[in-house]
Design an enzyme around this catalytic site. Structure first.
Site, PDB file in Angstrom:
ATOM      1  N   ASP A 182     -30.324   3.200  -5.633  1.00 19.97           N
ATOM      2  CA  ASP A 182     -31.520   3.993  -4.968  1.00 19.97           C
ATOM      3  C   ASP A 182     -31.671   4.947  -6.042  1.00 19.97           C
ATOM      4  O   ASP A 182     -30.894   5.992  -6.483  1.00 19.97           O
ATOM      5  CB  ASP A 182     -31.196   4.557  -3.707  1.00 19.97           C
ATOM      6  CG  ASP A 182     -32.279   5.656  -3.328  1.00 19.97           C
ATOM      7  OD1 ASP A 182     -33.310   5.863  -4.021  1.00 19.97           O
ATOM      8  OD2 ASP A 182     -32.296   5.754  -1.962  1.00 19.97           O
ATOM      9  N   LYS A 207     -41.496  10.165  -2.971  1.00 22.02           N
ATOM     10  CA  LYS A 207     -41.107  11.461  -3.813  1.00 22.02           C
ATOM     11  C   LYS A 207     -41.821  11.392  -5.184  1.00 22.02           C
ATOM     12  O   LYS A 207     -43.229  11.365  -5.122  1.00 22.02           O
ATOM     13  CB  LYS A 207     -39.446  11.134  -3.643  1.00 22.02           C
ATOM     14  CG  LYS A 207     -38.911  10.943  -2.457  1.00 22.02           C
ATOM     15  CD  LYS A 207     -38.983  11.983  -1.386  1.00 22.02           C
ATOM     16  CE  LYS A 207     -38.564  11.592   0.021  1.00 22.02           C
ATOM     17  NZ  LYS A 207     -37.295  11.002   0.026  1.00 22.02           N
TER      18      LYS A 207
HETATM   19  C1  PLP Z   1     -36.540  10.171   0.994  1.00 20.48           C
HETATM   20  C2  PLP Z   1     -35.615   9.147   0.555  1.00 20.48           C
HETATM   21  C3  PLP Z   1     -35.330   7.929   1.030  1.00 20.48           C
HETATM   22  C4  PLP Z   1     -36.094   7.249   2.184  1.00 20.48           C
HETATM   23  O1  PLP Z   1     -37.313   7.569   1.749  1.00 20.48           O
HETATM   24  P1  PLP Z   1     -38.745   7.542   2.928  1.00 20.48           P
HETATM   25  O2  PLP Z   1     -39.944   7.212   2.092  1.00 20.48           O
HETATM   26  O3  PLP Z   1     -38.607   8.946   3.552  1.00 20.48           O
HETATM   27  O4  PLP Z   1     -38.533   6.441   4.064  1.00 20.48           O
HETATM   28  C5  PLP Z   1     -34.355   7.240   0.625  1.00 20.48           C
HETATM   29  N1  PLP Z   1     -33.616   7.507  -0.414  1.00 20.48           N
HETATM   30  C6  PLP Z   1     -33.624   8.575  -1.027  1.00 20.48           C
HETATM   31  C7  PLP Z   1     -32.905   9.028  -2.089  1.00 20.48           C
HETATM   32  C8  PLP Z   1     -34.570   9.406  -0.621  1.00 20.48           C
HETATM   33  O5  PLP Z   1     -34.717  10.808  -1.072  1.00 20.48           O
END
Ligand code: PLP
Length: 400
Positions: A182, A207
């Site tokens: 991720d 984000k």
């Molecule tokens: C926010 C986030 C997610 C989940 O994403 P959404 O768009 O809110 O479903 C997954 N991994 C990380 C590191 C995040 O910051």
């Protein structure tokens, strides 16, 4: 078209040329389905004899452009866009894993990813082992004959732990196990896991990629074969698809990704130094600081440390709450990567459902604050933090 510099690629790479009208901006194909010229053409689309769109859940040209743009930025063959970051995480894991399989995951994970592994995956008969993702020996000894996936994030809350991607890729490749990272906190501007040999790269596009706080979206990047497998199994049949309008907003966001991320990093570096020197602040967790363990990966794996900082205030839970409530410009909100500086207090917000002992075990103290440094002038960010820190102790005893 792909160029040598990511600055150029965020603007041009993966663009589908609009040959019809020459539109500079990507058209939004706001449609749920596609018409066929004949029954035979409809049949040929379904059998795969003819390329083309069939139905919105199976593909959309605006979403397709975003996928190509992200594949170009992450340096992978292809990508699959999803309706949320968690949509991307779940579609990827459920495409790779079935009952009886095993996954080795880092013990520092985004909360909902942890919950998905700990609860839903186990409900479906998938075995899960959490290990310290920094520790190669721990990962190797957790691997079983049925291990199919190694999953990690870097850097990650709450302590901005950084994991060596070369090490993860080496372990995965030596055992024939798919590696998934991720990359939300870094964006491809700062870190490209595929360059280190990682197989699949996930983003919450909510984000930094979008960057304007107005979209929930996700994406996974990888080889054509793996992306096709994810699309044909979990995306098609579970259905966490991205809307074309959201894809368009993210494409627009990507055009400024490199300058936004650069400024997020510059601001965060100055803010982290301010916090580290402040007498009311204890530990500051930011890989940009020499005192942080992840600092050694800057320059090799990460171009810079990103825009997220965690820090512990001195004093008690009440002091942290008083600090939060005194903020005037910084916004009390979860999420990260937006123009606005966003700040949250895990003990009273994201992690309030947990018992204090559980929080402590997860590295979340009563005074831990998480800060996504925004694009405002850094002096204004610091001035707001400073006045709130000064006010946080008036009338409240410094206990703990
Ligand atoms: C926010 C986030 C997610 C989940 O994403 P959404 O768009 O809110 O479903 C997954 N991994 C990380 C590191 C995040 O910051």
């Amino acid at each position: 078209m792909k160029f040598d510099h990511i600055e150029t690629n965020t603007i041009h790479a993966g663009k589908l040329i609009d040959t019809r009208f020459g539109a500079l901006s990507t058209p939004i194909y706001q449609t749920s389905t596609y018409t066929f010229e004949s029954t035979a053409q409809g049949g040929a689309r379904f059998s795969g004899d003819e390329q083309g769109y069939i139905y919105g859940r199976l593909g959309n040209p605006t979403v397709r452009e975003l996928e190509q743009r992200m594949a170009a930025l992450e340096g992978t063959e292809d990508a699959a866009a999803m309706g949320s970051g968690m949509g991307a995480v779940s579609a990827t894991l459920f495409a790779l894993l079935k009952a009886g399989d095993h996954i080795v995951a880092s013990d520092a994970l985004y909360g909902c990813t942890f919950a998905l592994l700990e609860h839903k995956c186990r409900d479906f008969g998938i075995e899960v082992t959490f290990v310290d993702g920094r520790n190669e020996m721990a990962i190797r000894s957790a691997i079983q004959p049925n291990t199919k996936v190694i999953y990690a994030e870097t850097p990650i809350n709450p302590n901005m732990v950084c994991i060596d991607l070369d090490m993860i890729a080496r372990v995965g490749q030596s055992k024939g196990i798919t590696t998934v990272i991720d990359n939300t906190f870094m964006s491809p501007v700062l870190q490209q896991p595929a360059k280190h040999g990682i197989d699949l790269i996930i983003h919450s596009a909510t984000k930094y990629l979008n960057g304007h706080g107005d979209v929930i979206a996700g994406i996974v990047c990888g080889s054509q074969e793996m992306i096709e497998h994810i699309k044909l199994t979990t995306l098609k049949d579970i259905g966490a698809v991205m809307s074309p309008h959201d894809a368009w907003l993210i494409i627009r966001g990507l055009k400024t990704l490199h300058i936004r991320v650069e400024r997020h990093c510059q601001n965060a570096e100055v803010v982290s130094e301010f916090l580290e020197k402040h007498p009311d602040v204890g530990t500051v967790f930011y890989p940009g600081l020499k005192s942080h363990e992840g600092h050694r990966l800057i320059g090799t794996q990460m171009k810079a440390a990103g825009g997220v900082i965690a820090f512990e205030m001195k004093g008690s839970f009440e002091n942290a709450v008083a600090f939060m409530d005194q903020l005037k410009m910084c916004k009390r909100a979860v999420s990260l990567g937006d123009a606005e500086t966003l700040i949250q207090h895990p003990a009273s917000m994201t992690h309030s459902p947990y018992e204090p002992e559980q929080r402590r075990a997860a590295g979340i103290s009563d005074t831990l604050i998480r800060l996504s440094v925004g694009l405002e002038h850094v002096d204004d960010i610091i001035a707001d933090l400073e006045q709130a820190l000064n006010a946080a102790y008036s009338g409240i005893a410094r206990v703990g």
